[in-house]
Design a protein around this motif. Structure first.
Motif, mmCIF file in Angstrom:
data_model
loop_
_atom_site.group_PDB
_atom_site.id
_atom_site.type_symbol
_atom_site.label_atom_id
_atom_site.label_comp_id
_atom_site.label_asym_id
_atom_site.label_seq_id
_atom_site.Cartn_x
_atom_site.Cartn_y
_atom_site.Cartn_z
ATOM 1 N N ILE A 158 0.839 -1.203 0.000
ATOM 2 C CA ILE A 158 0.000 0.000 0.000
ATOM 3 C C ILE A 158 0.871 1.249 0.000
ATOM 4 O O ILE A 158 0.571 2.221 -0.705
ATOM 5 C CB ILE A 158 -0.985 -0.006 1.187
ATOM 6 C CG1 ILE A 158 -1.922 -1.213 1.075
ATOM 7 C CG2 ILE A 158 -1.800 1.289 1.216
ATOM 8 C CD1 ILE A 158 -2.774 -1.464 2.298
ATOM 9 N N THR B 167 1.827 2.149 -3.368
ATOM 10 C CA THR B 167 0.714 2.743 -4.104
ATOM 11 C C THR B 167 0.570 4.226 -3.786
ATOM 12 O O THR B 167 0.313 5.046 -4.668
ATOM 13 C CB THR B 167 -0.610 2.011 -3.782
ATOM 14 O OG1 THR B 167 -0.478 0.636 -4.137
ATOM 15 C CG2 THR B 167 -1.783 2.616 -4.518
ATOM 16 N N ILE B 168 0.741 4.599 -2.510
ATOM 17 C CA ILE B 168 0.578 6.000 -2.110
ATOM 18 C C ILE B 168 1.880 6.790 -2.196
ATOM 19 O O ILE B 168 1.882 8.003 -2.017
ATOM 20 C CB ILE B 168 -0.016 6.120 -0.686
ATOM 21 C CG1 ILE B 168 0.939 5.537 0.364
ATOM 22 C CG2 ILE B 168 -1.391 5.490 -0.630
ATOM 23 C CD1 ILE B 168 0.531 5.825 1.799
ATOM 24 N N HIS C 200 -6.267 -1.954 0.158
ATOM 25 C CA HIS C 200 -5.432 -1.835 -1.037
ATOM 26 C C HIS C 200 -6.270 -1.461 -2.256
ATOM 27 O O HIS C 200 -5.941 -0.524 -2.990
ATOM 28 C CB HIS C 200 -4.679 -3.149 -1.272
ATOM 29 C CG HIS C 200 -3.773 -3.092 -2.447
ATOM 30 N ND1 HIS C 200 -4.074 -3.709 -3.634
ATOM 31 C CD2 HIS C 200 -2.581 -2.470 -2.632
ATOM 32 C CE1 HIS C 200 -3.109 -3.478 -4.495
ATOM 33 N NE2 HIS C 200 -2.190 -2.731 -3.906
ATOM 34 N N ASN C 201 -7.365 -2.169 -2.465
ATOM 35 C CA ASN C 201 -8.203 -1.928 -3.647
ATOM 36 C C ASN C 201 -8.837 -0.543 -3.631
ATOM 37 O O ASN C 201 -8.888 0.133 -4.661
ATOM 38 C CB ASN C 201 -9.281 -3.001 -3.775
ATOM 39 C CG ASN C 201 -8.698 -4.354 -4.139
ATOM 40 O OD1 ASN C 201 -7.568 -4.466 -4.594
ATOM 41 N ND2 ASN C 201 -9.469 -5.400 -3.912
ATOM 42 N N THR D 54 -7.740 2.153 -2.015
ATOM 43 C CA THR D 54 -6.695 3.163 -2.184
ATOM 44 C C THR D 54 -6.410 3.368 -3.664
ATOM 45 O O THR D 54 -6.329 4.506 -4.151
ATOM 46 C CB THR D 54 -5.415 2.754 -1.429
ATOM 47 O OG1 THR D 54 -5.718 2.651 -0.037
ATOM 48 C CG2 THR D 54 -4.301 3.762 -1.628
ATOM 49 N N LYS D 55 -6.286 2.263 -4.389
ATOM 50 C CA LYS D 55 -6.058 2.340 -5.840
ATOM 51 C C LYS D 55 -7.253 2.982 -6.543
ATOM 52 O O LYS D 55 -7.087 3.826 -7.424
ATOM 53 C CB LYS D 55 -5.783 0.948 -6.409
ATOM 54 C CG LYS D 55 -4.406 0.427 -6.074
ATOM 55 C CD LYS D 55 -4.152 -0.998 -6.494
ATOM 56 C CE LYS D 55 -4.647 -1.350 -7.851
ATOM 57 N NZ LYS D 55 -4.340 -2.731 -8.258
ATOM 58 N N GLU D 56 -8.464 2.582 -6.162
ATOM 59 C CA GLU D 56 -9.674 3.123 -6.786
ATOM 60 C C GLU D 56 -9.783 4.634 -6.581
ATOM 61 O O GLU D 56 -10.129 5.369 -7.513
ATOM 62 C CB GLU D 56 -10.907 2.430 -6.210
ATOM 63 C CG GLU D 56 -12.215 2.912 -6.797
ATOM 64 C CD GLU D 56 -13.416 2.224 -6.193
ATOM 65 O OE1 GLU D 56 -14.491 2.871 -6.180
ATOM 66 O OE2 GLU D 56 -13.313 1.070 -5.724
ATOM 67 N N ARG E 162 -7.413 6.802 -6.189
ATOM 68 C CA ARG E 162 -6.444 7.484 -7.070
ATOM 69 C C ARG E 162 -6.925 7.471 -8.509
ATOM 70 O O ARG E 162 -6.841 8.478 -9.211
ATOM 71 C CB ARG E 162 -5.071 6.835 -6.952
ATOM 72 C CG ARG E 162 -4.417 7.155 -5.612
ATOM 73 C CD ARG E 162 -2.985 6.850 -5.590
ATOM 74 N NE ARG E 162 -2.260 7.969 -6.192
ATOM 75 C CZ ARG E 162 -0.962 8.113 -6.146
ATOM 76 N NH1 ARG E 162 -0.228 7.227 -5.543
ATOM 77 N NH2 ARG E 162 -0.373 9.139 -6.697
ATOM 78 N N GLU E 163 -7.437 6.319 -8.953
ATOM 79 C CA GLU E 163 -7.905 6.200 -10.338
ATOM 80 C C GLU E 163 -9.083 7.128 -10.626
ATOM 81 O O GLU E 163 -9.215 7.637 -11.734
ATOM 82 C CB GLU E 163 -8.284 4.750 -10.637
ATOM 83 C CG GLU E 163 -7.086 3.822 -10.706
ATOM 84 C CD GLU E 163 -7.454 2.343 -10.676
ATOM 85 O OE1 GLU E 163 -8.661 2.008 -10.628
ATOM 86 O OE2 GLU E 163 -6.516 1.520 -10.694
ATOM 87 N N VAL F 273 -5.097 10.928 -2.626
ATOM 88 C CA VAL F 273 -4.350 9.848 -1.991
ATOM 89 C C VAL F 273 -4.878 9.690 -0.569
ATOM 90 O O VAL F 273 -4.488 10.424 0.346
ATOM 91 C CB VAL F 273 -2.835 10.135 -1.991
ATOM 92 C CG1 VAL F 273 -2.073 8.949 -1.425
ATOM 93 C CG2 VAL F 273 -2.352 10.463 -3.401
#
Length: 132
Positions: free
Chosen positions: A9, A12-13, A58-59, A61-63, A65-66, A71
């Motif tokens: 994670i 990702t951030i 995790h999912n 956090t990604k979503e 950003r997308e 963040v």
């Protein structure tokens, strides 16, 4: 949650978590606790249903950003599905934000409720029993 989960994670951030954040999530990820009520500085009471598990954290956090929502790392949720997030955005860095995604327009969906993760955790209380 373990160190490998946090590292994924963090990549990702593009930042790191505090030890306090890691210790709480290592102990409580996926679980609820008895101290599940938080009063913010405006007098609003928030209920914590459970801390988020690694996969959801995790999912989401990604979503976020997308979708261009910044963040933010969701670490817990309320009974209705709103997310309590730790912000890594420049203007709200380190603050706890509620993602009120179901009942608010996108421009109003994020609300700061604590100045830090530690303030949020330290402010959690058990709901007093109702006197009858």
């Amino acid at each position: 949650m373990g160190e490998r989960s946090f590292k994924l994670i963090e990549s990702t951030i593009e930042d790191t978590f505090s030890n306090a954040f890691k210790e709480i999530l290592k102990k409580y990820a996926g679980l609820s606790i008895e101290e599940d009520w938080f009063n913010d500085n405006k007098g609003t009471t928030w209920k914590l249903a459970a801390f988020t598990d690694f996969t959801s954290m995790h999912n989401l956090t990604k979503e976020f950003r997308e979708k261009g929502w910044g963040v933010k790392v969701p670490f817990a949720n309320d009974p209705g599905g709103w997310h309590y997030c730790l912000s890594f955005d420049e203007d709200t860095y380190g603050k706890v934000i509620v993602n009120r995604w179901t009942d608010h327009e996108e421009k109003d969906q994020f609300l700061v409720i604590a100045e830090s993760f530690e303030e949020f955790i330290d402010g959690l209380k058990r709901r007093p029993e109702e006197n009858t």
